[in-house]
Motif scaffolding. Structure first.
Motif, short mmCIF file in Angstrom:
data_model
loop_
_atom_site.label_atom_id
_atom_site.label_comp_id
_atom_site.label_asym_id
_atom_site.label_seq_id
_atom_site.Cartn_x
_atom_site.Cartn_y
_atom_site.Cartn_z
N THR A 32 0.83 -1.20 0.00
CA THR A 32 0.00 0.00 0.00
C THR A 32 0.87 1.25 0.00
O THR A 32 2.06 1.20 0.30
CB THR A 32 -0.89 0.10 1.27
N ILE A 33 0.21 2.39 -0.31
CA ILE A 33 0.75 3.70 0.05
C ILE A 33 -0.19 4.23 1.12
O ILE A 33 -1.42 4.22 0.93
CB ILE A 33 0.87 4.62 -1.18
N ASN A 34 0.37 4.63 2.22
CA ASN A 34 -0.39 4.89 3.44
C ASN A 34 -1.21 3.63 3.75
O ASN A 34 -0.63 2.57 3.83
CB ASN A 34 -1.19 6.18 3.34
N ASP A 35 -2.52 3.73 3.85
CA ASP A 35 -3.27 2.53 4.24
C ASP A 35 -4.06 1.91 3.10
O ASP A 35 -4.92 1.07 3.34
CB ASP A 35 -4.20 2.85 5.43
N LYS A 36 -3.80 2.33 1.85
CA LYS A 36 -4.61 1.82 0.75
C LYS A 36 -3.76 1.27 -0.40
O LYS A 36 -2.74 1.86 -0.76
CB LYS A 36 -5.49 2.95 0.19
N ALA A 37 -4.23 0.14 -0.94
CA ALA A 37 -3.62 -0.42 -2.15
C ALA A 37 -3.99 0.46 -3.35
O ALA A 37 -5.03 1.14 -3.33
CB ALA A 37 -4.11 -1.84 -2.37
N LEU A 38 -3.14 0.44 -4.37
CA LEU A 38 -3.33 1.28 -5.56
C LEU A 38 -4.74 1.09 -6.14
O LEU A 38 -5.18 -0.04 -6.37
CB LEU A 38 -2.29 0.92 -6.63
N GLY A 39 -5.43 2.22 -6.33
CA GLY A 39 -6.75 2.19 -6.94
C GLY A 39 -7.89 2.24 -5.93
O GLY A 39 -9.04 2.42 -6.31
N PHE A 40 -7.56 2.10 -4.63
CA PHE A 40 -8.63 2.01 -3.64
C PHE A 40 -8.68 3.18 -2.66
O PHE A 40 -9.61 3.27 -1.87
CB PHE A 40 -8.55 0.68 -2.89
N GLY A 41 -7.70 4.06 -2.69
CA GLY A 41 -7.73 5.20 -1.78
C GLY A 41 -8.17 6.46 -2.51
O GLY A 41 -8.42 6.45 -3.71
N GLU A 42 -8.27 7.56 -1.76
CA GLU A 42 -8.52 8.86 -2.37
C GLU A 42 -7.28 9.24 -3.19
O GLU A 42 -6.15 9.04 -2.74
CB GLU A 42 -8.75 9.91 -1.29
N PRO A 43 -7.47 9.81 -4.39
CA PRO A 43 -6.29 10.25 -5.14
C PRO A 43 -5.65 11.49 -4.51
O PRO A 43 -6.29 12.17 -3.70
CB PRO A 43 -6.86 10.58 -6.52
#
Ligand code: CU
Length: 489
Positions: free
Chosen positions: A234-245
């Protein structure tokens, strides 16, 4: 403590000492005791609660781990340089914990290392850390417990977060500040495959070119032992495509504060069609800021880089490797008014990351003393852990680095293993003075990666009396021997 209390305590002390008036030394002691009392009673500046947390890295994909304040990464702690700060840590778990303030020049009693003598935060107990944050810049905090074979402890958990120490004056030449922690989850033990030896693979594996006469072979012919791998990145707490951009506007200057919060993995990242102007390494401004396409960070390293947003589109800031992005190592950067599929790096940049490009040319004055440390690996064989040696010995049997306060020392690392090692010196800063036989100066860091088979020299001034740990920041290396103690004599 108000003036009346002070007089009362001062008077009591004077009476106890059997004299009419307190001596200046007694008054100093009373004031210090009063300050300690007021620190102990006042509300802390920050509170961290260590407890089990669930991290939703993607829809229907939740990671169970240990974290701070119910989240992982933990909250971004913003402290003021030079301003005494108290953090209260409550430990809701069944095991003693330690919080290490990485990159801070603070006493061993609060540094967060059991080896240095910091008391632990007891299981189901609490403890306060009070210190004066310095130096300023992008730092971080994390668990400093040993994990050994237990992948539910130490840096394998979600116990980490940014510590940003605000400088006394901040030029702030940027429009947005974005914190990016590179991270992986759900660790498991695996047998590593034997190395391939071609140039592309060497760069991939972060190895220096082979020096003449050096035979790349391990001490033993035993096959390599267990390594750690991860199910999701992840980046921070989200896998690519699933967090806020990351939402940006054309023309903005965006400052990325990037941390590799991995327990074991180096990373290389890019943002296609954009350049990073690297302004600080490990939170310390570099002598020569440079624009680069590729950022490389060993575990625990930080890079502050400004990106001019001048290529409208939807992009992926993330690993240069498609397989790592597939596992989640990336975040979408979205220009206002743009739509479409996020574009990732079509092929990895050709650039090679090199600390010396940010440093001054030329060498530094000779140090007062030198330590030559050779790093080697002993393969553990199937199902066992590899062991790590400094000059033929594993911690706790490694020789201490004995220093005198006020002197400048050079650590000369010869890495005779195929892995890169991010070497971290607690409670001090280090200056890189030579990378693979190229002299340099002015790049100051707290964690310096020595490439596989690489040679690197770093100087430090012994200006923080007390025991200081020097170790590889890969949890599986430090726990299996790659540590030594700096001792003031
Ligand atoms: Cu290492």
């Amino acid at each position: 403590m108000d003036r009346r209390d002070f007089l009362k305590i001062a008077g009591a002390t004077a009476l106890g000492a059997g004299v009419q008036a307190a001596t200046p030394e007694q008054v100093r002691q009373v004031i210090a005791a009063g300050q300690r009392a007021s620190v102990a009673n006042a509300a802390p500046d920050f509170s961290l609660r260590i407890s089990p947390v669930l991290v939703e890295v993607a829809p229907n994909q939740t990671v169970s781990t240990i974290g701070y304040n119910g989240v992982a990464p933990g909250p971004i702690l913003r402290m003021r340089e030079g301003q005494r700060t108290t953090v209260e840590v409550v430990n809701d778990t069944d095991v003693p914990e330690l919080v290490h303030w990485h990159g801070q020049m603070i006493p061993p009693e609060v540094d967060g290392s059991a080896e240095e003598g910091t008391p632990t935060v007891p299981a189901h107990g609490r403890r306060r850390y009070t210190f004066v944050p310095q130096p300023a810049g992008t730092r971080w905090y994390h668990s400093h417990t040993m994990a050994g074979p237990d992948l539910n402890r130490g840096l394998y958990t979600g116990q980490f977060g940014f510590l940003y120490v605000e400088p006394k004056s901040d030029p702030g030449q940027y429009d947005q500040e974005i914190f990016i922690a590179l991270r992986e989850w759900q660790p498991y033990l695996t047998a590593e495959e034997e190395d391939e030896e071609d140039a592309g693979d060497r760069q991939q594996r972060q190895q220096a070119p082979p020096p003449p006469g050096v035979r790349r072979k391990n001490k033993s012919d035993t096959p390599t032992g267990l390594e750690v791998a991860y199910r999701v990145l992840t980046i921070n707490d989200k896998a690519l495509g699933f967090g806020e951009p990351v939402r940006v506007k054309q023309g903005q200057r965006v400052l990325f504060r990037i941390l590799n919060a991995s327990a074991t993995e180096p990373r290389r990242i890019s943002l296609p069609n954009h350049k990073f102007q690297v302004v600080a390494l490990d939170g310390n401004p570099v002598p020569k800021p440079q624009s680069v396409e590729l950022l490389q960070l060993g575990p625990a390293e930080r890079i502050d880089a400004v990106v001019e947003m001048n290529q409208p589109g939807i992009w992926v800031l993330g690993s240069i490797l498609p397989e790592e992005r597939q596992q989640g190592m990336g975040i979408v950067v979205e220009y206002a008014g743009q739509t479409g599929t996020p574009q990732a790096a079509a092929k990895p940049p050709h650039e090679i990351w090199d600390y010396t490009m940010f440093g001054n040319n030329g060498s530094v004055p000779p140090p007062d003393g030198k330590f030559q440390l050779t790093i080697e690996e002993i393969h553990g064989g199937p199902g066992k852990f590899n062991r790590w040696l400094i000059n033929g010995k594993s911690y706790p049997n490694t020789d201490p680095l004995k220093v005198k306060a006020g002197h400048r020392y050079r650590i000369i690392i010869r890495n005779r293993s195929d892995d890169p090692h991010p070497m971290h010196l607690h409670r001090h800063q280090m200056e890189i003075t030579n990378v693979d036989h190229q002299p340099t100066s002015g790049v100051i860091k707290d964690t310096i990666t020595v490439l596989g088979y690489g040679d690197l020299e770093m100087d430090f001034v012994a200006n923080q009396p007390g025991p200081s740990l020097f170790h590889c920041h890969m949890q599986i290396h430090m726990d299996f021997g790659l540590m030594a103690m700096v001792k003031y004599v």
